[in-house]
Design an enzyme around this catalytic site. Sequence first.
Site, PDB file in Angstrom:
ATOM      1  N   GLY A  18       0.816  -1.228   0.000  1.00 26.63           N
ATOM      2  CA  GLY A  18       0.000   0.000   0.000  1.00 26.63           C
ATOM      3  C   GLY A  18       0.840   1.264   0.000  1.00 26.63           C
ATOM      4  CE1 TYR A  19       0.085   8.283   1.705  1.00 23.09           C
ATOM      5  CE2 TYR A  19       1.800   8.019   0.055  1.00 23.09           C
ATOM      6  CZ  TYR A  19       1.165   8.790   1.025  1.00 23.09           C
ATOM      7  OH  TYR A  19       1.606  10.075   1.295  1.00 23.09           O
ATOM      8  CG  ASP A  39      -1.184  -5.589  -0.073  1.00 21.59           C
ATOM      9  OD1 ASP A  39      -0.635  -4.597   0.427  1.00 21.59           O
ATOM     10  OD2 ASP A  39      -2.363  -5.570  -0.503  1.00 21.59           O
ATOM     11  CB  SER A 132      -5.336   6.423  13.004  1.00 26.54           C
ATOM     12  OG  SER A 132      -5.897   7.668  12.618  1.00 26.54           O
ATOM     13  CE1 TYR A 156      -9.370   5.680  10.590  1.00 30.50           C
ATOM     14  CE2 TYR A 156      -9.120   3.466   9.691  1.00 30.50           C
ATOM     15  CZ  TYR A 156      -8.561   4.659  10.149  1.00 30.50           C
ATOM     16  OH  TYR A 156      -7.201   4.815  10.163  1.00 30.50           O
ATOM     17  CE  LYS A 160      -6.218   2.116  11.633  1.00 33.09           C
ATOM     18  NZ  LYS A 160      -5.258   1.131  11.127  1.00 33.09           N
ATOM     19  N   PRO A 303     -19.144  17.324   7.818  1.00 35.71           N
ATOM     20  CG  PRO A 303     -21.312  16.495   7.553  1.00 35.71           C
ATOM     21  CD  PRO A 303     -20.106  16.942   6.771  1.00 35.71           C
TER      22      PRO A 303
HETATM   23  C1  WQD Z   1      -7.588  17.353   6.078  1.00 37.32           C
HETATM   24  C2  WQD Z   1      -8.151  18.755   6.099  1.00 37.32           C
HETATM   25  C3  WQD Z   1     -10.531  18.817   5.894  1.00 37.32           C
HETATM   26  C4  WQD Z   1     -10.544  17.197   1.766  1.00 37.32           C
HETATM   27  C5  WQD Z   1      -8.428  11.678   7.769  1.00 37.32           C
HETATM   28  C6  WQD Z   1      -9.036  10.606   8.592  1.00 37.32           C
HETATM   29  C7  WQD Z   1      -8.035  10.104   9.586  1.00 37.32           C
HETATM   30  C8  WQD Z   1      -6.752   9.708   8.881  1.00 37.32           C
HETATM   31  C9  WQD Z   1      -6.218  10.814   8.007  1.00 37.32           C
HETATM   32  C10 WQD Z   1      -6.708   7.336   8.585  1.00 37.32           C
HETATM   33  C11 WQD Z   1      -9.422  18.880   6.934  1.00 37.32           C
HETATM   34  C12 WQD Z   1      -9.882  19.462   4.678  1.00 37.32           C
HETATM   35  C13 WQD Z   1     -10.195  17.644   3.035  1.00 37.32           C
HETATM   36  C14 WQD Z   1     -11.073  18.127   0.826  1.00 37.32           C
HETATM   37  C15 WQD Z   1     -10.862  19.879   2.454  1.00 37.32           C
HETATM   38  N1  WQD Z   1      -6.997   8.566   8.074  1.00 37.32           N
HETATM   39  N2  WQD Z   1     -10.344  18.963   3.363  1.00 37.32           N
HETATM   40  N3  WQD Z   1     -11.212  19.436   1.205  1.00 37.32           N
HETATM   41  O1  WQD Z   1      -9.872  14.386   7.992  1.00 37.32           O
HETATM   42  O2  WQD Z   1      -7.669  15.167   9.033  1.00 37.32           O
HETATM   43  O3  WQD Z   1      -8.044  12.754   8.578  1.00 37.32           O
HETATM   44  O4  WQD Z   1      -7.277  11.190   7.097  1.00 37.32           O
HETATM   45  O5  WQD Z   1      -6.230   7.095   9.663  1.00 37.32           O
HETATM   46  O6  WQD Z   1      -8.588   8.987  10.233  1.00 37.32           O
HETATM   47  O7  WQD Z   1     -10.114  11.174   9.306  1.00 37.32           O
HETATM   48  O8  WQD Z   1      -7.703  14.296   6.672  1.00 37.32           O
HETATM   49  O9  WQD Z   1      -7.146  14.918   4.359  1.00 37.32           O
HETATM   50  O10 WQD Z   1      -9.557  14.273   4.908  1.00 37.32           O
HETATM   51  O11 WQD Z   1      -8.651  16.453   5.725  1.00 37.32           O
HETATM   52  O12 WQD Z   1     -10.997  21.068   2.774  1.00 37.32           O
HETATM   53  O13 WQD Z   1     -11.421  17.793  -0.352  1.00 37.32           O
HETATM   54  O14 WQD Z   1      -8.510  19.124   4.771  1.00 37.32           O
HETATM   55  O15 WQD Z   1     -11.685  19.558   6.297  1.00 37.32           O
HETATM   56  O16 WQD Z   1      -9.415  20.152   7.546  1.00 37.32           O
HETATM   57  P1  WQD Z   1      -8.409  14.249   8.119  1.00 37.32           P
HETATM   58  P2  WQD Z   1      -8.291  14.949   5.330  1.00 37.32           P
END
Ligand code: WQD
Length: 357
Positions: A18-19, A39, A132, A156, A160, A303
């Site tokens: 994966g990534y 994988d 996470s 999710y 974790k 949300p």
């Molecule tokens: C980052 C910021 C959004 C998309 C998530 C998971 C977390 C972990 C990491 C697994 C926020 C904003 C996002 C977009 C935007 N994953 N945003 N436009 O939500 O901090 O964490 O990924 O472990 O569990 O919840 O990451 O990259 O989705 O958002 O404005 O199209 O970018 O509101 O402020 P997040 P994200």
Amino acid sequence: NDRPPQTGRTILATGGAGYIGSHVVVSLLEEGHRVVILDNFENSDRYTVARIPRIAPGSVALVEGDVRDQALVTDLLRQYKVDAVIHLAGKKAVGESVADPLLYYSDNIGGAVSLLRAMQATGVSRLIFSSSATVYGMTEVMPIDETAPTSATNPYGRTKLMIEEIIEDLTVADSDFRAISLRYFNPVGAHSSGLIGENPKGAPNNLFPYVAQTAAGLRKKVQVFGSDYPTPDGTGIRDYLHVVDLARGHVAAIDHIFGAAPQNRHQKINLGTGTGYSVLQVLAAFSRACGFQVPYELTPRRPGDAARSLADPSLAHSLLGWKALHDLDQMCADHWAFQQKAAQDSRPTLVSGSRTG
Ligand code: WQD
């Protein structure tokens, strides 16, 4: 060179194609470890594994299969004489977990229990778990250290947290077992070679891949989810971490887990930079990296999003001797370099060049 004698161990990396997994595998090989990748290619591909030897020489074996196949895992732990497991395999889309929680409980919890039973059956007693920052729920106190209260706001995140608790119970039941749960903040970027990186199937949920695909012309514009947060520019702040730094954190954890016995045999450690950037700051940095303004529009909040999430990485520094070395501009430059290379590839998984919504 002055590398210490071959202290390489054999590490099983579940989800190693994966990534994050592929970057962890590269770092392990660079440190002289031998790696077995397990994988099922559900959210990754062989293409990535085939490229790893071009980045880091060394012994890497690939086993295609599912971590829930306990007999398969038991056999490969024995066959390859695995010393430790880095468990990265699992589903990680928050939205998908809300829509289909049982899929997440069967994959993530089922996978972890199956893996741990195979480890117990073969006496493999060292585990690094890919956890996470999501386990901190909606905590307000910033920056977040490992003593912060944990809670889950979606299935999710609950998987974790539950897996951390399953590991905790196992360390109580089995005095030989030692584990480190690494709590990732926001992994982004790609290896500087441009050969491996984040190439999500379908429309990305996360900010960085969406920005990168917009810059590549695969998406029309970035939606900024909320510009009325209590932050300097009104947009959400996160602790972005270069995936190569994240990978190095796993190697440091492997070194630590074979070191002197710690006071607690299940250590939870944050991997973050301690510096936060807002969505608009990311857009500005990415625009500098690609050389033009990435188009975006301000839209309502998503949300469940917190205004701010920031790591206190001092335990990783004091316990593992680890700290992040890459800054935001390097995260953007490397993420952009991979996006451009990936877009040139003929692989069908990338959205075609036409501008799509
Ligand atoms: C980052 C910021 C959004 C998309 C998530 C998971 C977390 C972990 C990491 C697994 C926020 C904003 C996002 C977009 C935007 N994953 N945003 N436009 O939500 O901090 O964490 O990924 O472990 O569990 O919840 O990451 O990259 O989705 O958002 O404005 O199209 O970018 O509101 O402020 P997040 P994200």
